[in-house]
Scaffold this motif. Sequence first.
Motif, PDB file in Angstrom:
ATOM      1  N   ARG A  18       0.786  -1.475  -0.021  1.00 23.55           N
ATOM      2  CA  ARG A  18       0.028   0.163   0.036  1.00 23.55           C
ATOM      3  C   ARG A  18       0.907   1.300  -0.079  1.00 23.55           C
ATOM      4  N   VAL A  19       0.432   2.090  -0.872  1.00 23.29           N
ATOM      5  CA  VAL A  19       1.207   3.353  -0.871  1.00 23.29           C
ATOM      6  C   VAL A  19       0.381   4.351   0.023  1.00 23.29           C
ATOM      7  N   GLN A  20       1.126   4.877   0.994  1.00 24.91           N
ATOM      8  CA  GLN A  20       0.677   5.886   2.120  1.00 24.91           C
ATOM      9  C   GLN A  20       0.777   7.307   1.308  1.00 24.91           C
ATOM     10  N   ARG A  21      -0.390   7.908   1.110  1.00 27.43           N
ATOM     11  CA  ARG A  21      -0.249   9.141   0.570  1.00 27.43           C
ATOM     12  C   ARG A  21       0.009  10.188   1.920  1.00 27.43           C
ATOM     13  N   ALA A  22       0.896  11.098   1.502  1.00 22.09           N
ATOM     14  CA  ALA A  22       1.493  12.250   2.440  1.00 22.09           C
ATOM     15  C   ALA A  22       0.367  12.797   3.426  1.00 22.09           C
ATOM     16  N   ALA A  23      -0.751  13.227   3.071  1.00 25.39           N
ATOM     17  CA  ALA A  23      -1.992  13.583   3.876  1.00 25.39           C
ATOM     18  C   ALA A  23      -2.931  12.533   4.280  1.00 25.39           C
ATOM     19  N   ASN A  24      -2.654  11.603   3.664  1.00 34.96           N
ATOM     20  CA  ASN A  24      -3.776  10.178   3.778  1.00 34.96           C
ATOM     21  C   ASN A  24      -5.132  10.839   3.540  1.00 34.96           C
ATOM     22  N   GLU A  25      -4.990  11.198   2.329  1.00 37.46           N
ATOM     23  CA  GLU A  25      -6.346  12.232   2.121  1.00 37.46           C
ATOM     24  C   GLU A  25      -7.789  11.284   2.057  1.00 37.46           C
ATOM     25  N   GLY A  26      -8.557  12.080   2.924  1.00 40.57           N
ATOM     26  CA  GLY A  26      -9.857  11.641   2.969  1.00 40.57           C
ATOM     27  C   GLY A  26      -9.936  10.675   3.965  1.00 40.57           C
ATOM     28  N   ALA A  27      -9.060   9.862   4.636  1.00 35.45           N
ATOM     29  CA  ALA A  27      -8.939   8.988   5.411  1.00 35.45           C
ATOM     30  C   ALA A  27      -9.789   9.237   6.836  1.00 35.45           C
ATOM     31  N   GLY A  28      -9.499  10.455   7.195  1.00 34.33           N
ATOM     32  CA  GLY A  28      -9.789  10.912   8.564  1.00 34.33           C
ATOM     33  C   GLY A  28     -11.140  11.252   8.536  1.00 34.33           C
ATOM     34  N   SER A  29     -11.888  11.910   7.288  1.00 35.73           N
ATOM     35  CA  SER A  29     -13.114  12.511   7.364  1.00 35.73           C
ATOM     36  C   SER A  29     -14.029  11.835   6.534  1.00 35.73           C
ATOM     37  N   LEU A  30     -13.659  10.412   6.156  1.00 34.58           N
ATOM     38  CA  LEU A  30     -14.684   9.695   5.093  1.00 34.58           C
ATOM     39  C   LEU A  30     -16.077   9.338   6.023  1.00 34.58           C
ATOM     40  N   GLN A  31     -15.859   9.198   7.189  1.00 32.16           N
ATOM     41  CA  GLN A  31     -17.391   8.965   7.730  1.00 32.16           C
ATOM     42  C   GLN A  31     -18.239  10.239   7.675  1.00 32.16           C
ATOM     43  N   GLY A  32     -17.795  11.491   7.767  1.00 33.18           N
ATOM     44  CA  GLY A  32     -18.661  12.723   7.731  1.00 33.18           C
ATOM     45  C   GLY A  32     -18.970  12.872   6.188  1.00 33.18           C
ATOM     46  N   ASP A  33     -18.163  12.229   5.352  1.00 37.06           N
ATOM     47  CA  ASP A  33     -18.502  12.520   3.976  1.00 37.06           C
ATOM     48  C   ASP A  33     -19.194  11.570   3.278  1.00 37.06           C
ATOM     49  N   LEU A  34     -19.693  10.613   4.033  1.00 38.25           N
ATOM     50  CA  LEU A  34     -20.530   9.381   3.221  1.00 38.25           C
ATOM     51  C   LEU A  34     -21.886   9.846   2.476  1.00 38.25           C
ATOM     52  N   SER A  35     -22.581  10.638   3.380  1.00 37.95           N
ATOM     53  CA  SER A  35     -23.706  11.288   2.990  1.00 37.95           C
ATOM     54  C   SER A  35     -23.504  11.931   1.580  1.00 37.95           C
ATOM     55  N   ARG A  36     -22.522  12.363   1.105  1.00 42.85           N
ATOM     56  CA  ARG A  36     -22.381  13.065  -0.124  1.00 42.85           C
ATOM     57  C   ARG A  36     -21.531  12.444  -0.976  1.00 42.85           C
ATOM     58  N   LEU A  37     -21.131  11.300  -0.750  1.00 34.15           N
ATOM     59  CA  LEU A  37     -20.226  10.510  -1.859  1.00 34.15           C
ATOM     60  C   LEU A  37     -21.038   9.353  -2.439  1.00 34.15           C
ATOM     61  N   GLN A  38     -20.959   9.419  -3.833  1.00 36.44           N
ATOM     62  CA  GLN A  38     -21.559   8.386  -4.671  1.00 36.44           C
ATOM     63  C   GLN A  38     -20.930   6.981  -4.367  1.00 36.44           C
ATOM     64  N   PRO A  39     -21.550   5.834  -4.798  1.00 38.99           N
ATOM     65  CA  PRO A  39     -20.958   4.428  -4.602  1.00 38.99           C
ATOM     66  C   PRO A  39     -19.706   4.259  -5.320  1.00 38.99           C
ATOM     67  N   GLU A  40     -19.623   4.996  -6.472  1.00 37.64           N
ATOM     68  CA  GLU A  40     -18.298   5.016  -7.510  1.00 37.64           C
ATOM     69  C   GLU A  40     -17.420   5.823  -6.641  1.00 37.64           C
ATOM     70  N   ASP A  41     -17.222   6.568  -5.865  1.00 37.88           N
ATOM     71  CA  ASP A  41     -16.586   7.396  -5.203  1.00 37.88           C
ATOM     72  C   ASP A  41     -15.976   6.655  -4.065  1.00 37.88           C
ATOM     73  N   LEU A  42     -16.825   5.932  -3.508  1.00 39.82           N
ATOM     74  CA  LEU A  42     -16.262   5.008  -2.272  1.00 39.82           C
ATOM     75  C   LEU A  42     -15.557   3.919  -2.745  1.00 39.82           C
ATOM     76  N   LEU A  43     -16.010   3.262  -3.886  1.00 34.82           N
ATOM     77  CA  LEU A  43     -15.057   2.073  -4.565  1.00 34.82           C
ATOM     78  C   LEU A  43     -13.620   2.776  -5.032  1.00 34.82           C
ATOM     79  N   GLN A  44     -13.579   4.071  -5.666  1.00 31.25           N
ATOM     80  CA  GLN A  44     -12.316   4.424  -6.102  1.00 31.25           C
ATOM     81  C   GLN A  44     -11.363   4.988  -4.788  1.00 31.25           C
ATOM     82  N   ARG A  45     -11.973   5.488  -3.701  1.00 23.25           N
ATOM     83  CA  ARG A  45     -11.042   5.482  -2.515  1.00 23.25           C
ATOM     84  C   ARG A  45     -10.688   4.395  -2.049  1.00 23.25           C
ATOM     85  N   HIS A  46     -11.540   3.321  -1.646  1.00 25.00           N
ATOM     86  CA  HIS A  46     -11.191   2.081  -1.186  1.00 25.00           C
ATOM     87  C   HIS A  46      -9.837   1.491  -2.031  1.00 25.00           C
TER      88      HIS A  46
END
Length: 414
Positions: free
Chosen positions: A358-386
Amino acid sequence: MKIIHTSDWHLGHSLKGFDRHYEHQCFLDWLLVQLREQDVDALLATGDIFDNANPSAAAQKQLYRFLKAAREAAPHLRVVMIAGNHDSPGRLEAPSPLLDLFDTTVVGQTGRNGAGEIDLESLIVPLHDREGLRRAWCLAVPFLRPGDLPRVETDGDTYLAGVDALYRDALQQVLLKRQAGEAILAMGHCHLDGSAVSADSERRIVVGGLEALSVAMFDKHIAYAALGHLHLPQSVGGRHWVRYSGSPLPLSFSEIEYPHQVVVLELEGEAVKYIDSLRVPRAVDLLRIPTRPTPLPEVLAQLEQWTAAEPELPEERWPYLEVRVLFDAPEPGARVAIEAALAGKALRLAAIDVSYARVQRAANEGAGSLQGDLSRLQPEDLLQRHYQNQYGSALPEELLQAFQTLLLETGDEA
């Protein structure tokens, strides 16, 4: 009086689809030899006799043939078996009227008397030596479900309080019965606090919000506590007389290094004279190649160079193999390549353990705030992040298109 404590046979178990009847028979044949050579008076089997609540006819025959052979090998032998969380209490107890003829006692569950109280007498088994003299008492307590316990008023956890009360009440019954010089043994199938667990193959026991029980429930009057459920042999809480015998064979690849064994103990009056262990020979090896996840080209090279230590092994003794591969991204052709490298080799491919760099991104983009973003994310967005977090690269276009097609077919698209 000499006793063997064994547990967690899991008769009928299969490893990644491979039946293990042969290995279990090797263990039972070996155990018969130990019963004779060690001149054993009693055999305690502390649960998970079968691998599931509906064992096959072959697994049941294997058990009953062993009990018959054990009786023939040691006519004075007393056998006490309890149910584990994998066993069906009723199914295990069903042949009890016949097993009584072989001096075999099976306790699958706690019963209740006419007043609705726990029938403690059904959990108390006297143990006699070969001359018929009573030498010990055994508290044969199976895996306990909430309905098996007495009701206890408590401010704490009702399950823990109920288990403690049951052992305490059964012990008091025995203390009223026993004569000077008679030892007290306890059997149990549970998870004690402070013990080590094999996460891959031990089903979690969580009742009443608790994961583990206290070792303190085994009173000082108990000379030896024979436990089942955990596959790693161990004593608990600094008490050498409170022991898991462990399983007789590895039930997953994580147990390769376990010292599989049975426990031998000898009683002298009310105390244990000594406690020892007998290592169970491994009839079939479990191999991990390589020992750590490694890129596929190196894995294939190791597999191609592998040669059997015993070239002419019958197929039932071929080692089980777990191949451990490290990928940067999914490689659909990996299994075919691995199977090709194993062609003609005396190995049974049981599993391919896949890990990803796994490549750890410098800011670990989105990992800490994913739970709060769930209501705004589309299924494709979740799959791409995962996918990005899992494999360190962007989701391939063909996978995204396939996922979108599935959404359309299931009617999940907004």
